[in-house]
Design a protein around this motif. Structure first.
Motif, PDB file in Angstrom:
ATOM      1  N   THR A  31      12.906 -54.044  18.757  1.00 38.18           N
ATOM      2  CA  THR A  31      12.261 -53.116  17.814  1.00 38.18           C
ATOM      3  C   THR A  31      12.535 -53.446  16.354  1.00 38.18           C
ATOM      4  O   THR A  31      12.173 -52.657  15.474  1.00 38.18           O
ATOM      5  N   GLU A  32      13.149 -54.585  16.059  1.00 38.45           N
ATOM      6  CA  GLU A  32      13.577 -54.864  14.690  1.00 38.45           C
ATOM      7  C   GLU A  32      12.425 -54.918  13.685  1.00 38.45           C
ATOM      8  O   GLU A  32      12.629 -54.663  12.480  1.00 38.45           O
ATOM      9  N   LYS A  33      11.217 -55.198  14.146  1.00 39.11           N
ATOM     10  CA  LYS A  33      10.071 -55.261  13.222  1.00 39.11           C
ATOM     11  C   LYS A  33       9.198 -54.013  13.276  1.00 39.11           C
ATOM     12  O   LYS A  33       8.112 -53.983  12.685  1.00 39.11           O
TER      13      LYS A  33
ATOM     14  N   ASP B 235       7.547 -50.579  12.432  1.00 37.93           N
ATOM     15  CA  ASP B 235       7.277 -49.868  11.182  1.00 37.93           C
ATOM     16  C   ASP B 235       6.054 -48.977  11.371  1.00 37.93           C
ATOM     17  O   ASP B 235       5.268 -49.190  12.314  1.00 37.93           O
TER      18      ASP B 235
END
Length: 456
Positions: free
Chosen positions: A152-154, A156
């Motif tokens: 999920t790091e990207k 937004d």
């Protein structure tokens, strides 16, 4: 519908809940493991894990609990752990986790008169078995969180997506309870030089008695005020370098095996330390602690100082923000204008969750008011003095974009993260060994957990 929405977001916060509550599930006094609910790859879900998650949700007010949904949350998490172990970009922290497990074991031990009592209460045969259980729980938590973050790091959401989310779910969003925003200046009362000298002299006498023939172990049992080690003769085993506060560690590692230090001051009080054994970065030590517990007069002096600082703030000579930075001993808040974080990381705290001591001091005060200095305790149960300012008062209200945009944005972002994780999980189901106990045959899972190709 509210409960369905809560379940939708549950997986987004599940990784955090999993670590603490699974530990309770496996280490709750008097409980025994009651069977395997599922196997994913080489990871296991216990029936007690499912029950513990359900109990937690009930405590949070959830209704119409569906056991199948909670099992599926656990299945999702275990698959993340399984995949994380194969991910070469996720750091292997086995050594650090083992050290952490040892520290937690010692913390649990401090709640019992001896090791035998603790092992009996938690239904473990020996300390090695219990440490392994703690280590397994912490390992799962680490890998689950790491994989979740990698996936999920990207993630937004745009302002339009936040608005769309709100319009879709606004009739299901719960009402916000009464909230406050609080800032604090906290101080540890200073010990007088006479008080410090008394503690040092007492430790010097204890050290002299040990050198005269008394055993360190017996003197620790009699005099040490450390609840975690006193009953064990002051012994702390398998201490890792960096685990203890700096003054303690510096003194301990400068000793020869069997040697006893002069009195050493730390944030907890004054110690004498005996190095028992050292091997590389791991060492065993005994210590006797006399805690730096302030007297009533020392607390009175600290409160007077805080009240004078309060006077400077109310007279406009210094801002609360600057005073917090200059005078507060609370490292969590002094660099953030003294703002006390809420449970969700924001500056808002539900009024009913404010601790009783603070709530009493706030009674009758309004936005912008500052309490008089009062005494309290920190998270380690040490005596402190505080003044608290009411930065804002937010009455209970229905969530709206105008009043709660950041909160709604976080909900929308959690939903996006959930979708990304669900997509990842579904992509792995066809190539992962999965075995689910027959008691869950009637479950209608969202994911294809019951596929026949690999199901045992």
């Amino acid at each position: 519908m509210i409960n369905k929405l809560k379940i939708t977001f549950l997986f987004g916060i599940f990784i955090i809940l999993f670590g603490a509550n699974t530990m309770n599930a496996q280490l709750k006094q008097g409980d025994l493991v009651d069977g395997i609910a599922a196997v994913i790859g080489d990871e296991i879900v216990l029936e007690s894990d499912v029950n513990e998650q359900m109990n937690y949700a009930k405590q949070q007010g959830a209704t119409n609990i569906d056991k199948c949904e909670f099992l599926e949350n656990l299945l999702n998490n275990k698959l993340l752990v399984y995949e994380a172990r194969k991910d070469t970009l996720i750091e292997n922290r086995s050594a650090a986790i083992k050290e952490q497990a040892n520290a937690k074991y010692q913390q649990l031990l401090s709640q019992f008169p001896d090791e035998k009592s603790m092992l009996s209460a938690y239904k473990f045969r020996n300390g090695y078995e219990m440490k392994n259980a703690i280590e397994k729980i912490d390992t799962d938590q680490y890998y689950g969180q790491a994989k979740y973050q990698r996936i999920t790091e990207k993630a937004d959401v745009t302002p339009n997506e936040v608005t769309d989310f709100y319009n879709m779910y606004k009739t299901q969003l719960p009402e916000v309870k009464d909230e406050v925003s609080l800032s604090q200046i906290m101080m540890y009362p200073k010990l007088t030089e006479a008080h410090k000298e008394d503690l040092i002299n007492r430790l010097k006498k204890i050290k002299k008695d040990i050198e005269g023939g008394e055993s360190f172990e017996s003197q620790a049992r009699i005099y040490s005020e450390d609840p975690g080690s006193a009953s064990n003769g002051g012994l702390m085993k398998n201490i890792s370098k960096g685990q203890m506060v700096k003054p303690f560690e510096a003194a301990a590692l400068n000793l020869q095996e069997g040697e006893i230090s002069e009195p050493v001051e730390s944030e907890f009080g004054y110690h004498i330390i005996q190095l028992v054994k050292k091997s590389g970065k791991i060492y065993d030590a005994r210590h006797i602690l006399l805690m730096a517990t302030p007297t009533d007069e020392e607390i009175k002096t600290a409160k007077a100082k805080l009240d004078s600082i309060r006077g400077l703030i109310t007279n406009g000579k210094i801002t609360f923000k600057d005073a917090a930075f200059k005078f507060s001993d609370d490292k969590r808040t002094k660099f953030n204008a003294g703002v006390i974080p809420g449970a969700d990381g924001s500056s808002k705290i539900e009024r009913e969750s404010v601790p009783g001591t603070i709530s009493y001091e706030l009674a009758g005060l309004n936005k912008g008011d500052i309490t008089n200095a009062f005494d309290d305790k920190d998270e380690r149960d040490r005596k402190v003095v505080k003044i608290i300012k009411i930065e804002d008062v937010i009455p209970s209200h229905q969530i709206t974009l105008e009043t709660d945009y950041d909160r709604i944005k976080q909900m929308a972002l959690n939903k996006r993260r959930n979708e990304m994780v669900e997509k990842f999980v579904n992509s792995k189901l066809t190539t992962t060994f999965i075995s689910i106990d027959g008691r869950y045959d009637s479950c209608a899972f969202k994911g294809n957990w019951k596929k026949d190709a690999i199901k045992k």
